[in-house]
Write a protein that holds these residues in place. Structure first.
Motif, PDB file in Angstrom:
ATOM      1  N   TRP A  10      -3.740  -2.806  -6.756  1.00  0.00           N
ATOM      2  CA  TRP A  10      -4.414  -4.111  -6.822  1.00  0.00           C
ATOM      3  C   TRP A  10      -5.473  -4.130  -7.929  1.00  0.00           C
ATOM      4  CZ3 TRP A  10      -1.816  -7.681  -4.658  1.00  0.00           C
ATOM      5  CH2 TRP A  10      -1.115  -7.467  -3.472  1.00  0.00           C
ATOM      6  N   ILE A  11      -6.189  -3.043  -8.081  1.00  0.00           N
ATOM      7  CA  ILE A  11      -7.191  -2.969  -9.150  1.00  0.00           C
ATOM      8  C   ILE A  11      -6.518  -3.046 -10.520  1.00  0.00           C
ATOM      9  CG2 ILE A  11      -8.912  -1.472 -10.244  1.00  0.00           C
ATOM     10  CD1 ILE A  11      -9.621  -0.431  -7.469  1.00  0.00           C
ATOM     11  N   GLY A  12      -5.395  -2.338 -10.667  1.00  0.00           N
ATOM     12  CA  GLY A  12      -4.670  -2.404 -11.930  1.00  0.00           C
ATOM     13  C   GLY A  12      -4.142  -3.792 -12.229  1.00  0.00           C
ATOM     14  N   MET A  13      -3.629  -4.486 -11.194  1.00  0.00           N
ATOM     15  CA  MET A  13      -3.124  -5.840 -11.406  1.00  0.00           C
ATOM     16  C   MET A  13      -4.236  -6.790 -11.829  1.00  0.00           C
ATOM     17  SD  MET A  13      -1.245  -8.400  -8.709  1.00  0.00           S
ATOM     18  CE  MET A  13      -2.824  -8.740  -7.926  1.00  0.00           C
ATOM     19  N   LEU A 159       3.066  -0.040 -16.198  1.00  0.00           N
ATOM     20  CA  LEU A 159       3.860   1.144 -15.854  1.00  0.00           C
ATOM     21  C   LEU A 159       2.970   2.348 -15.567  1.00  0.00           C
ATOM     22  CD1 LEU A 159       6.741   0.813 -18.485  1.00  0.00           C
ATOM     23  CD2 LEU A 159       6.827   0.294 -16.034  1.00  0.00           C
ATOM     24  N   THR A 160       1.857   2.468 -16.279  1.00  0.00           N
ATOM     25  CA  THR A 160       0.947   3.595 -16.051  1.00  0.00           C
ATOM     26  C   THR A 160       0.362   3.558 -14.655  1.00  0.00           C
ATOM     27  OG1 THR A 160       0.400   3.690 -18.404  1.00  0.00           O
ATOM     28  CG2 THR A 160      -1.134   4.729 -16.875  1.00  0.00           C
ATOM     29  N   PHE A 161      -0.127   2.378 -14.217  1.00  0.00           N
ATOM     30  CA  PHE A 161      -0.686   2.276 -12.866  1.00  0.00           C
ATOM     31  C   PHE A 161       0.390   2.490 -11.806  1.00  0.00           C
ATOM     32  CE2 PHE A 161      -4.302   0.194 -14.951  1.00  0.00           C
ATOM     33  CZ  PHE A 161      -5.351   0.718 -14.215  1.00  0.00           C
ATOM     34  N   THR A 162       1.615   2.045 -12.091  1.00  0.00           N
ATOM     35  CA  THR A 162       2.693   2.240 -11.126  1.00  0.00           C
ATOM     36  C   THR A 162       3.001   3.719 -10.927  1.00  0.00           C
ATOM     37  OG1 THR A 162       3.692   0.092 -11.593  1.00  0.00           O
ATOM     38  CG2 THR A 162       5.110   1.764 -10.638  1.00  0.00           C
ATOM     39  N   PHE A 163       3.181   4.430 -12.013  1.00  0.00           N
ATOM     40  CA  PHE A 163       3.490   5.850 -11.895  1.00  0.00           C
ATOM     41  C   PHE A 163       2.301   6.642 -11.354  1.00  0.00           C
ATOM     42  CE2 PHE A 163       6.871   4.749 -14.947  1.00  0.00           C
ATOM     43  CZ  PHE A 163       7.948   5.329 -14.294  1.00  0.00           C
ATOM     44  N   LEU A 164       1.088   6.175 -11.657  1.00  0.00           N
ATOM     45  CA  LEU A 164      -0.081   6.866 -11.105  1.00  0.00           C
ATOM     46  C   LEU A 164      -0.145   6.697  -9.589  1.00  0.00           C
ATOM     47  CD1 LEU A 164      -2.606   8.491 -11.782  1.00  0.00           C
ATOM     48  CD2 LEU A 164      -3.839   6.328 -12.078  1.00  0.00           C
ATOM     49  N   ALA A 165       0.174   5.490  -9.105  1.00  0.00           N
ATOM     50  CA  ALA A 165       0.181   5.275  -7.656  1.00  0.00           C
ATOM     51  C   ALA A 165       1.286   6.085  -6.984  1.00  0.00           C
ATOM     52  CB  ALA A 165       0.356   3.785  -7.362  1.00  0.00           C
ATOM     53  N   ILE A 166       2.455   6.162  -7.611  1.00  0.00           N
ATOM     54  CA  ILE A 166       3.537   6.980  -7.055  1.00  0.00           C
ATOM     55  C   ILE A 166       3.148   8.458  -7.054  1.00  0.00           C
ATOM     56  CG2 ILE A 166       5.911   7.723  -7.430  1.00  0.00           C
ATOM     57  CD1 ILE A 166       6.540   4.957  -8.480  1.00  0.00           C
ATOM     58  N   LEU A 167       2.476   8.909  -8.117  1.00  0.00           N
ATOM     59  CA  LEU A 167       2.032  10.297  -8.183  1.00  0.00           C
ATOM     60  C   LEU A 167       1.056  10.615  -7.060  1.00  0.00           C
ATOM     61  CD1 LEU A 167       1.885  13.028  -9.684  1.00  0.00           C
ATOM     62  CD2 LEU A 167       0.055  12.017 -11.077  1.00  0.00           C
ATOM     63  N   LYS A 193       3.555  -0.418  -4.865  1.00  0.00           N
ATOM     64  CA  LYS A 193       3.147   0.323  -6.059  1.00  0.00           C
ATOM     65  C   LYS A 193       3.698  -0.282  -7.344  1.00  0.00           C
ATOM     66  CE  LYS A 193       2.501   4.821  -3.789  1.00  0.00           C
ATOM     67  NZ  LYS A 193       2.622   4.330  -2.409  1.00  0.00           N
ATOM     68  N   PHE A 194       4.700  -1.162  -7.253  1.00  0.00           N
ATOM     69  CA  PHE A 194       5.277  -1.810  -8.435  1.00  0.00           C
ATOM     70  C   PHE A 194       4.602  -3.148  -8.755  1.00  0.00           C
ATOM     71  CE2 PHE A 194       8.534   1.085  -6.993  1.00  0.00           C
ATOM     72  CZ  PHE A 194       9.021   1.620  -8.169  1.00  0.00           C
ATOM     73  N   VAL A 195       3.508  -3.447  -8.060  1.00  0.00           N
ATOM     74  CA  VAL A 195       2.790  -4.692  -8.333  1.00  0.00           C
ATOM     75  C   VAL A 195       2.254  -4.720  -9.755  1.00  0.00           C
ATOM     76  CG1 VAL A 195       0.728  -6.024  -7.718  1.00  0.00           C
ATOM     77  CG2 VAL A 195       2.226  -5.161  -5.928  1.00  0.00           C
ATOM     78  N   SER A 197       3.418  -3.123 -12.367  1.00  0.00           N
ATOM     79  CA  SER A 197       4.519  -3.257 -13.331  1.00  0.00           C
ATOM     80  C   SER A 197       4.966  -4.707 -13.438  1.00  0.00           C
ATOM     81  CB  SER A 197       5.695  -2.375 -12.919  1.00  0.00           C
ATOM     82  OG  SER A 197       5.348  -1.010 -12.949  1.00  0.00           O
ATOM     83  N   ILE A 198       5.060  -5.386 -12.309  1.00  0.00           N
ATOM     84  CA  ILE A 198       5.451  -6.800 -12.328  1.00  0.00           C
ATOM     85  C   ILE A 198       4.395  -7.631 -13.038  1.00  0.00           C
ATOM     86  CG2 ILE A 198       5.937  -8.795 -10.872  1.00  0.00           C
ATOM     87  CD1 ILE A 198       7.041  -6.853  -8.779  1.00  0.00           C
ATOM     88  N   ALA A 199       3.116  -7.357 -12.750  1.00  0.00           N
ATOM     89  CA  ALA A 199       2.047  -8.104 -13.416  1.00  0.00           C
ATOM     90  C   ALA A 199       2.036  -7.831 -14.914  1.00  0.00           C
ATOM     91  CB  ALA A 199       0.700  -7.747 -12.793  1.00  0.00           C
ATOM     92  N   GLY A 200       2.245  -6.569 -15.303  1.00  0.00           N
ATOM     93  CA  GLY A 200       2.266  -6.237 -16.723  1.00  0.00           C
ATOM     94  C   GLY A 200       3.404  -6.912 -17.466  1.00  0.00           C
ATOM     95  N   LEU A 201       4.606  -6.900 -16.870  1.00  0.00           N
ATOM     96  CA  LEU A 201       5.756  -7.548 -17.515  1.00  0.00           C
ATOM     97  C   LEU A 201       5.573  -9.059 -17.593  1.00  0.00           C
ATOM     98  CD1 LEU A 201       8.669  -5.509 -15.896  1.00  0.00           C
ATOM     99  CD2 LEU A 201       7.902  -5.401 -18.267  1.00  0.00           C
ATOM    100  N   ALA A 202       5.045  -9.667 -16.520  1.00  0.00           N
ATOM    101  CA  ALA A 202       4.837 -11.120 -16.532  1.00  0.00           C
ATOM    102  C   ALA A 202       3.799 -11.528 -17.574  1.00  0.00           C
ATOM    103  CB  ALA A 202       4.415 -11.589 -15.150  1.00  0.00           C
ATOM    104  N   CYS A 203       2.690 -10.791 -17.631  1.00  0.00           N
ATOM    105  CA  CYS A 203       1.652 -11.115 -18.616  1.00  0.00           C
ATOM    106  C   CYS A 203       2.147 -10.880 -20.035  1.00  0.00           C
ATOM    107  CB  CYS A 203       0.407 -10.282 -18.345  1.00  0.00           C
ATOM    108  SG  CYS A 203      -0.480 -10.729 -16.830  1.00  0.00           S
TER     109      CYS A 203
END
Length: 242
Positions: A10-13, A159-167, A193-195, A197-203
């Motif tokens: 959420w912070i990354g989004m 993508l960075t925040f997504t993979f960091l959350a998965i890690l 955790k893909f929130v 990535s979706i926000a990054g692609l949309a923006c």
């Protein structure tokens, strides 16, 4: 029944949305300032072209076609290329976005006087496009290279925040004998955790559409200004072997 996501996602989004909104506003503000500068230059050059077309010898036809010959004092005052050059020089020096390129372009002008009783003529030896590039003209108000790469940067942040959350979720998994603990927590928040990535692609897609629209309109006006500059002082090809 709801979307479960870790706080990091959420912070990354929120950070991606804030960055996209901020730089979108900066891009629109800079584009507006560039457009105002181009409009001022285009207005000044257009007024010079109107005067030159009205009194230039190439536009004078025979008296039988109904055009009256201008008075001698008006003709001499309007046909002076040096006066037009001085007016345009003051206008271009007043624009910070074009002042440096104008000084380089002005050095290519050739001033000739074919006869002592005729006014000197001014002609350019190189086209204006060689000096007034689009990126150099925009650099006074916007970093064009940065905004061209910003959509890729927004996608990379998502993508960075997504993979960091998965890690972080994978780091909580550990084996306790024959059982693996922490799988439930990883699976429950995996979709959230893909929130980012979706926000990054949309923006990134939204900013790309905005950026392409802004560059298209500014580049068209920039090309019109360059064509008017070439028309004020037509290019003369100099034979280097003469």
């Amino acid at each position: 029944s709801g979307l479960s996501s870790p706080m990091l996602s959420w912070i990354g989004m929120v950070g991606i949305l804030a960055m996209c909104g901020w730089h979108g506003a900066v891009l629109l503000r800079g584009a507006w300032r560039i457009r105002q500068a181009l409009c001022r230059v285009q207005s000044q050059v257009s007024s010079l072209l109107v005067a030159r077309r009205q009194w230039s010898k190439e536009w004078i036809v025979t008296l039988t076609l109904g055009r009256t010959r201008p008075r001698s004092d008006e003709s001499q005052q309007s046909q002076r290329d040096l006066d037009a050059l001085h007016l345009l020089d003051r206008a271009m020096r007043a624009e910070p976005a074009f002042a440096a390129e104008w000084l380089s372009y002005r050095k290519t002008f050739a001033i000739e006087q074919s006869a002592w009783f005729l006014e000197p003529t001014v002609s350019a030896q190189k086209p204006a496009a060689e000096f007034f590039s689009f990126e150099a003209s925009m650099a006074q108000y916007l970093n064009v290279g940065f905004y061209r790469q910003l959509p890729s940067f927004l996608t990379g942040m998502g993508l960075t925040f997504t993979f960091l959350a998965i890690l972080i979720g994978l780091s909580k998994l550990h084996a306790n004998g024959s059982q693996v603990e922490g799988i439930a927590g990883l699976i429950n928040g995996l979709s959230g955790k893909f929130v980012t990535s979706i926000a990054g692609l949309a923006c990134a897609n939204a900013f790309t559409l905005l950026e392409n629209s802004v560059w298209y309109r500014l580049s068209n006006r920039h090309r019109r200004c360059l064509s008017l500059l070439d028309e004020v002082f037509p290019q003369r090809i100099v034979d280097q072997h003469a």
